[in-house]
Design an enzyme around this catalytic site. Structure first.
Site, short mmCIF file in Angstrom:
data_model
loop_
_atom_site.label_atom_id
_atom_site.label_comp_id
_atom_site.label_asym_id
_atom_site.label_seq_id
_atom_site.Cartn_x
_atom_site.Cartn_y
_atom_site.Cartn_z
N GLU A 138 -25.71 -6.06 18.47
CA GLU A 138 -24.48 -6.26 18.93
C GLU A 138 -24.08 -5.12 19.79
O GLU A 138 -22.67 -4.51 19.58
CB GLU A 138 -23.43 -6.48 17.80
CG GLU A 138 -23.71 -7.34 16.90
CD GLU A 138 -22.79 -7.48 15.58
OE1 GLU A 138 -21.85 -6.77 15.71
OE2 GLU A 138 -22.52 -8.64 14.90
N GLU A 245 -28.70 -15.65 12.07
CA GLU A 245 -27.51 -15.42 11.15
C GLU A 245 -26.92 -16.87 11.15
O GLU A 245 -25.55 -16.81 11.24
CB GLU A 245 -26.79 -14.43 11.51
CG GLU A 245 -27.40 -13.02 11.57
CD GLU A 245 -26.23 -11.57 11.68
OE1 GLU A 245 -24.98 -12.07 11.64
OE2 GLU A 245 -26.82 -10.67 12.01
C1 HXH Z 1 -22.79 -9.99 11.82
N1 HXH Z 1 -21.91 -9.81 12.99
C2 HXH Z 1 -23.32 -8.98 11.55
O1 HXH Z 1 -24.61 -9.10 12.33
C3 HXH Z 1 -24.14 -9.18 10.05
O2 HXH Z 1 -24.77 -7.84 9.81
C4 HXH Z 1 -22.80 -9.26 8.96
O3 HXH Z 1 -23.25 -9.31 7.85
C5 HXH Z 1 -22.16 -10.42 9.39
C6 HXH Z 1 -21.98 -10.59 10.75
C7 HXH Z 1 -21.10 -10.85 13.48
C8 HXH Z 1 -19.36 -10.55 13.91
C9 HXH Z 1 -19.43 -9.87 15.01
C10 HXH Z 1 -18.24 -9.50 15.44
C11 HXH Z 1 -16.94 -9.73 14.74
C12 HXH Z 1 -17.16 -10.61 13.79
C13 HXH Z 1 -18.42 -10.87 13.28
O4 HXH Z 1 -15.87 -9.31 15.50
C14 HXH Z 1 -14.62 -9.52 15.05
C15 HXH Z 1 -14.02 -8.73 13.98
C16 HXH Z 1 -12.63 -8.92 13.62
C17 HXH Z 1 -12.24 -10.05 14.39
C18 HXH Z 1 -12.74 -10.62 15.31
C19 HXH Z 1 -14.05 -10.55 15.53
#
Ligand code: HXH
Length: 339
Positions: A138, A245
């Protein structure tokens, strides 16, 4: 809950045996509560949290391998492949990494030396068990013109932290397949930025072998055409792809509805259509997609319970809260065995 002898439906890993591995994210609780389901349907696992920086390396001189080792032992016991997740990320990483003894910022050299030591220790430890790593997670900015998101990694090292991480991982285990992993990967703007970044890594000779599409999708988004275009674009780099995922949320990302206590039949039907169409598409690209990992296994446990809407349940998988096949499983099976 189902017993081992209750599993008589075709196993996902068998249905897709000629196409790709079928994985699930696990944690120390689900390897117990979902053991039969996991052993029967899946041939790959990923640690949901236990191999993240803050879990493995909470203090400079302290590594905590206990929980990660339990998951590795589970994979061995059931003869499953295992993916490693994740070496470099802006979240779930401890502050000590970026700080000197006085609480100021470390130098670039110190941070890179710490990263190298972390990667050598972790990737080295699991050499025999982990065949692929999400090396960098990311780093691309979701919106706007900026390529890379703001992070302490970028502030302190500059953009070359990305290539360095891949080099350190390759040194630690030359046989491991190394992935760049991201979400919103099918969004055209972000897709083109991911492509550009990975292409520049390849041009610099960085050892990278694949792109991980997180695939946190929902009933409505992204469009199948966008998923297809993203797969085509990443595959044009000559790299292998994995869905790392996967889940199919019942809600659009900005949907705040809170009224559902059980999954309604209409939504389960929509989800079945969606899974069928998705896997038909994924099968078309079986030559470039080597693994499809769900970010969980059954609806009794998902990170989407309470995210992004606190207190709201979600039902994103092919198996229900009691581990029984859902309409999506049945429709998928039907479609795949007909074709
Ligand atoms: C994934 N990110 C990760 O790779 C994994 O390690 C984790 O266990 C779960 C999901 C996904 C993700 C990325 C950004 C994100 C939310 C989920 O950003 C936000 C945060 C808050 C509100 C909106 C978006």
């Amino acid at each position: 809950m189902r017993q081992a002898s209750d599993y008589t439906e075709p196993a996902l890993k068998t249905i897709f045996a000629e196409d790709f591995k079928i994985g699930a994210a696990v944690n120390p609780m689900t390897i117990q509560s979902q053991e039969h389901l996991l052993a029967y349907h899946f041939n790959s696992i990923t640690a949901e949290n236990e191999m993240k920086f803050e879990s493995l390396h909470p203090l400079e001189d302290i590594y905590n391998f206990k929980l990660a080792d339990q998951l590795v032992a589970f994979a061995r016991k059931h003869h499953m492949a295992m993916r490693g997740h994740t070496l470099v990320w802006h979240n779930q990483t401890t502050d000590w990494l970026f700080e000197d003894k006085k609480g100021g910022c470390v130098s670039k050299e110190t941070l890179l030396a710490r990263l190298k030591s972390h990667i050598q220790t972790v990737v080295g430890r699991y050499k025999e068990d982990i065949y692929a790593w999400d090396v960098v997670n990311e780093v691309i900015a979701d919106e706007g013109e900026e390529l890379l998101r703001q992070s302490k990694w970028l502030d302190i090292v500059g953009p070359e932290f990305i290539g360095k991480a891949f080099e350190f991982a390759h040194e630690a285990d030359p046989k491991a397949l190394l992935f760049y992993n991201d979400y919103n990967e099918s969004n055209p703007l972000k897709r083109d930025k991911i492509y550009k970044m990975v292409k520049s890594l390849l041009e610099q000779g960085v050892p990278i072998h694949g792109v991980g599409l997180q695939a946190h999708w929902n009933l409505y988004d992204p469009d199948l055409d966008e998923i297809r275009a993203a797969i085509e674009k990443y595959a044009s780099l000559g790299l292998q792809l994995q869905l790392t995922e996967l889940d199919v949320s019942m809600f659009r990302f900005d949907d705040k509805r809170m009224d559902l206590k059980v999954a309604p039949a209409e939504l389960l039907e929509l989800q079945a259509e969606r899974y069928e169409a998705m896997f038909a598409l994924l099968k078309e690209y079986r030559d470039v997609i080597s693994s499809v990992t769900f970010w969980g296994a059954a609806d009794d446990y998902t990170w989407l319970d309470g995210f992004p809407v606190r207190g709201r349940k979600n039902w994103p998988f092919l198996f229900d809260e009691r581990h029984n096949p859902k309409p999506a499983y049945h429709q998928l099976l039907n479609a795949v065995t007909k074709s």
